[in-house]
Write an enzyme that holds these catalytic residues in place. Sequence first.
Site, short mmCIF file in Angstrom:
data_model
loop_
_atom_site.label_atom_id
_atom_site.label_comp_id
_atom_site.label_asym_id
_atom_site.label_seq_id
_atom_site.Cartn_x
_atom_site.Cartn_y
_atom_site.Cartn_z
N ASP B 178 0.85 -1.20 0.00
CA ASP B 178 0.00 0.00 0.00
C ASP B 178 0.89 1.25 0.00
O ASP B 178 1.86 1.33 0.77
CB ASP B 178 -0.89 -0.01 1.24
CG ASP B 178 -1.91 1.09 1.21
OD1 ASP B 178 -3.00 0.88 0.65
OD2 ASP B 178 -1.61 2.20 1.72
N ILE B 179 0.57 2.18 -0.87
CA ILE B 179 1.37 3.41 -0.95
C ILE B 179 1.06 4.26 0.29
O ILE B 179 -0.11 4.48 0.63
CB ILE B 179 1.03 4.21 -2.22
CG1 ILE B 179 1.29 3.34 -3.47
CG2 ILE B 179 1.84 5.51 -2.30
CD1 ILE B 179 0.83 3.96 -4.76
N GLU B 221 -4.88 2.29 -3.99
CA GLU B 221 -3.41 2.32 -4.02
C GLU B 221 -2.82 1.03 -3.46
O GLU B 221 -1.67 0.99 -3.05
CB GLU B 221 -2.88 3.54 -3.26
CG GLU B 221 -3.12 3.53 -1.75
CD GLU B 221 -4.45 4.15 -1.33
OE1 GLU B 221 -5.42 4.07 -2.12
OE2 GLU B 221 -4.52 4.69 -0.21
#
Lengths: 169, 308
Positions: B178-179, B221
Site C-alpha cells: 500500500d502506498i 493504491e
Amino acid sequence: MRKYIFDWSLVGDIGAGRPNLGAEVGVDIYRLMQFTLRDVIESRYGAEEADSIFYQAGKMAGAEFYKHAIHPVSTVEEFVRKTQQVLKNKRIGVLRIEEADLEEGRVVLTIDEDLDCSGLPELDYETCIYDEGFVAALFEGFTQQPWAAEEIDCWCTGARTCRFLVTQG
Amino acid sequence: MEKNKETMAKAPPLAPDTQQLLEWVYGMLTLPTAPTTQNLPPALLQQEPFAALQANLKDLREISASLGRGELQNLVTSKGIVLAGLKGLQSNLRHLTWQTKMVAKGDFSQQVDFLGEFSDAFNEMTHKLQRYQQQMQHLASYDALTQIPNRLSLEQFGADAFKKAQSSEAPLSALMMDIDHFKLVNDTYGHAIGDTVLVTLAELLREQLRISDFVARYGGEEFVAILPNTPLAAALQTAQRICAAVRKLKVKTDNGTTFGITISIGVGQIIPQDKAYTDIIERSDQALYLAKMSGRNRVCQIADGNNL
C-alpha cells in the site's frame, strides 16, 4: 509362419533410408499398389471378402495412425482439429465435419481430395472401404469404444467428396 | 427460337408410352406435387432403370425442397452428378453450421473456403470476433490504468497457485502493498500525478518480481503479489528489496520538480490450516496493518497467524 505382424517400426526410418528422395511419393504410386493388391485379393477371395480385408486393414492403419500421429488429445474439438491438421499435412485429404455428437454416437464427416478415390472413374458404388476402417479406428482410438464407418457418398458415385456416416457400436 | 418451334411442330408424333414418360419426367422436375405413375405402362414400371430414375428424381425433389426450406438434415441416398451438386451444397452448409457452433464455443481457428464471397465474410467475422474476444479478455483481466492484472485475475491466479502449492506441498507467499499517504499525493499534486505514481509503481513491481510471480492492482493504491515456490524468508527479502527500490523513485510533477514516495508491505505465507489463497492474503493484510501502525515505509510479516 507369419512374416509381417504389423508394427510401426515397419514404416521404417525414412529419413535415414531415403536421404535424397525423402518421405513423399506420388498418389498414382499409392493407388497403383492399392488397386493391384485389391485386384489380386478380389480375384482370389471375391469382392465381399476383399472388402472385409480392406476394412480390417484400414482399421489397423487407423489405430496405429491415431497412436503415432494424433494421440494425445483430450477434447472432441482438439481431436477434430488435430486430425484435420494431420490428414492435411500428410496429404491424405481435407477432413470436415458436418455433425459430431459423440455422446449420441453419430458423426457425419467428409473428406475432400481423398487419397484413395478422388479422380477415379465414376462407378455406381462407393470404393473407400479402406478409408471406412481407417476413419472408424480414429474414433475408436479417441473414445476407446467400438465405432463403425460407412461411406455414403463418394467421388466414384458422382459426389465431389467422400462422405462418411460414423456410428458408435 | 422460332425455327425450333417450327421444327418441333413438324416433328412426327411420339408413341403414347414415350409421350407419357416424358410428361411424367417433366412433371417430376417441375410440378409442386409429384405426378403419379398410374398412366405409365406397367411394363415400364417393372424396369430397373426406371426404378433408378424414379428414385433419383424423387431424391432430387426432396433435397431441392429441403434446401429451399433451409433444412439440412435430409441426407438422400441416390447418386449421380446432378444430385452431387445439391448434396455438395448441403454438405457445405452443414460444415458451415458445425463451424459456426465451434466459433460459438470460442474456437476462432475455424476458416471457410468453399462458399465464395460468403467464405471471406465468415472468415473476416471470425477474425474480428477473435480480436474482440481478446480485447474483452484484456479489459476483464487487466487494470485499465496500470496495465497490470486486476483483482479478478488475482482470484484466478491465486486459486490455481494455492491448489498447486497444496498438492505439491510447496511454499507460497503473498505481499500486500500500500502506498503511504497516497491521499496526500493526490491532494498535493492532483489526481493525474496520483495516477502517474500508480503506473510508475506498477512498472517497478513488474521489474522487481520474477516472471513466475504475479502482481495485481488490488484496488485504490493497494497492490498484491503472489510468489509461488517462495518461503516466507525469501518473500521478506523480496519485500525489503521492493521497499528500498520505491524509496529511490522520483516522480515528476507538472512544474518539473520531483518528489518521492514510500510503501508499506505485509507478508504472509501458506500454512497447513489454510483453506484458500485468501487466507494468506488476509494474513498479509494484517501484516500490512502492522506495518502502517508501526510507522509505514516498512515490511511486516505474519507467520502461522502470529506476529513475528
